[in-house]
Design a protein around this motif. Structure first.
Motif: not given
Length: 201
Positions: A119-140
């Motif tokens: 979703r984020c790649i198909a539409d970089p302006c998508d207002p809701n899509a967010v990727v939670i990978d291992r790095h996003a997890h660790d940041v949070a």
């Protein structure tokens, strides 16, 4: 593994961790993060001669446990040769279906990382899509887990962290995907050369 039933206090701590990482970004990291999904969108369009949804689907299907350079190389090669390779059978089957014309939203697990990456790649302006990978997890959570299991296969745990990124985005007046990509850049720059495996989506 963090609890999928985090208290309001814990959720607030995750949001503050995300915002603190965003605020630590230097101008170059902000620029890289802000343009990350737009650059990926342009690649998705280029490898498919103008069909970024299909390209995004193939990129996402091939993303698990791959560096971005390897991920993009495999996606490009799949379209150049017509035969996807270099990944597990499940991922390759999904690629074949998308390249045959199926809608990626019917092929990919849309409420988890792969679907959100699409979703984020198909539409970089998508207002809701967010990727939670291992790095996003660790940041949070405010801790680098290394090789420990983060439990991101749980839809409830994924949804918890995605909610925290969306809340941080509201406070920063940014898209959730932009907050994720900028903080991803900051975090992966921090851990580069520390013995933790490098930027993998």
């Amino acid at each position: 593994m963090i609890s999928a039933d985090a208290s309001e206090e814990t959720r607030e701590r995750y949001v503050r961790n995300i915002i603190a990482t965003w605020q630590a970004a230097n101008p170059e990291q902000l620029q890289r993060g802000r343009t990350w999904y737009r650059t990926a969108h342009d690649l998705a369009s280029a490898i498919t001669d103008g069909d970024p949804r299909a390209g995004a689907g193939v990129i996402a299907a091939l993303s698990a446990n791959k560096s971005w350079s390897e991920n993009s190389r495999l996606a490009r090669r799949a379209y150049e040769t017509g035969v996807p390779s270099g990944h597990f059978e499940d991922a390759l089957t999904k690629v074949v279906r998308i390249m045959a014309g199926e809608d990626p939203e019917e092929v990919l697990p849309m409420e988890r990382k792969t679907g959100m990456f699409f979703r984020c790649i198909a539409d970089p302006c998508d207002p809701n899509a967010v990727v939670i990978d291992r790095h996003a997890h660790d940041v949070a959570v405010g801790e680098t887990y290394g090789q420990r299991d983060r439990g991101l296969g749980s839809t409830r745990r994924y949804a918890l962290l995605a909610h925290c990124y969306r809340e941080a985005a509201v406070r920063l007046d940014e898209l959730p995907s932009t907050v994720q990509s900028v903080t991803w850049v900051v975090h992966t720059d921090r851990i580069a050369g520390t013995g933790t495996r490098g930027p993998r989506r």
